[in-house]
Design a protein around this motif. Sequence first.
Motif, mmCIF file in Angstrom:
data_model
loop_
_atom_site.group_PDB
_atom_site.id
_atom_site.type_symbol
_atom_site.label_atom_id
_atom_site.label_comp_id
_atom_site.label_asym_id
_atom_site.label_seq_id
_atom_site.Cartn_x
_atom_site.Cartn_y
_atom_site.Cartn_z
ATOM 1 N N THR A 5 -26.244 -35.770 -21.035
ATOM 2 C CA THR A 5 -26.929 -35.884 -19.774
ATOM 3 C C THR A 5 -27.420 -37.361 -19.415
ATOM 4 O O THR A 5 -27.989 -37.838 -20.556
ATOM 5 N N LYS A 26 -18.544 -33.639 -20.638
ATOM 6 C CA LYS A 26 -19.258 -32.630 -19.564
ATOM 7 C C LYS A 26 -20.025 -31.457 -20.417
ATOM 8 O O LYS A 26 -19.339 -30.755 -21.025
ATOM 9 N N GLY A 27 -21.255 -31.238 -20.018
ATOM 10 C CA GLY A 27 -21.802 -29.763 -20.543
ATOM 11 C C GLY A 27 -22.649 -30.423 -21.713
ATOM 12 O O GLY A 27 -23.369 -29.447 -22.508
ATOM 13 N N ARG A 28 -22.328 -31.525 -22.673
ATOM 14 C CA ARG A 28 -22.969 -32.010 -23.767
ATOM 15 C C ARG A 28 -23.685 -33.215 -23.455
ATOM 16 O O ARG A 28 -24.828 -33.085 -24.233
ATOM 17 N N ASP A 42 -14.577 -35.506 -18.783
ATOM 18 C CA ASP A 42 -14.507 -34.198 -18.803
ATOM 19 C C ASP A 42 -14.772 -33.959 -20.318
ATOM 20 O O ASP A 42 -15.268 -32.937 -20.862
ATOM 21 N N SER A 43 -14.616 -35.096 -21.312
ATOM 22 C CA SER A 43 -14.820 -35.023 -22.817
ATOM 23 C C SER A 43 -16.366 -34.680 -23.102
ATOM 24 O O SER A 43 -16.378 -34.305 -24.252
ATOM 25 N N THR A 75 -25.032 -37.840 -10.585
ATOM 26 C CA THR A 75 -24.548 -38.314 -11.832
ATOM 27 C C THR A 75 -23.038 -37.781 -12.126
ATOM 28 O O THR A 75 -22.520 -36.903 -11.489
ATOM 29 N N PHE A 76 -22.438 -38.361 -12.937
ATOM 30 C CA PHE A 76 -20.983 -38.159 -13.161
ATOM 31 C C PHE A 76 -20.511 -38.181 -14.553
ATOM 32 O O PHE A 76 -21.224 -38.985 -15.458
ATOM 33 N N TYR A 77 -19.642 -37.408 -14.917
ATOM 34 C CA TYR A 77 -19.354 -37.438 -16.423
ATOM 35 C C TYR A 77 -17.882 -37.209 -16.669
ATOM 36 O O TYR A 77 -17.250 -36.647 -15.993
ATOM 37 N N SER A 79 -20.045 -41.702 -18.545
ATOM 38 C CA SER A 79 -21.154 -41.290 -17.408
ATOM 39 C C SER A 79 -21.532 -42.072 -16.583
ATOM 40 O O SER A 79 -21.552 -43.487 -17.115
#
Length: 117
Positions: A69, A65-67, A62-63, A58-60, A49
Amino acid sequence: EVQLVASGGGLVQPGGSLRLSCVASGFTFGNYDMTWVRQAPGKGAEWVSAIDASGRNTFYADSVKGRFTIARDNAKNTVFLQMNSLKPEDTAVYYCAAGSNREWNYWGQGTQVTVSS
């Protein structure tokens, strides 16, 4: 002297949460983008991230993302990584780094995260 001190790692069960912190000193923190990179045993480094200097973008991966922050407090020279719904595959040493234009100049010492039942 530039320092990045990461903390907050530990052992957690699958589905659990951890919050990593990285405190910076020795440079103008608010001028730098920040990133988290992890390295699992026997594997190469994986970018996790990033957050820009302002904290607005902010950038994440894929593995995560959504979990996960990412956030920062420029007044406290600190970047955070809130990790929820942790999985065994999140097990790794997590490193924070500072830089710009995706070039990371300063690195911390890493903090171990182990996700296991």
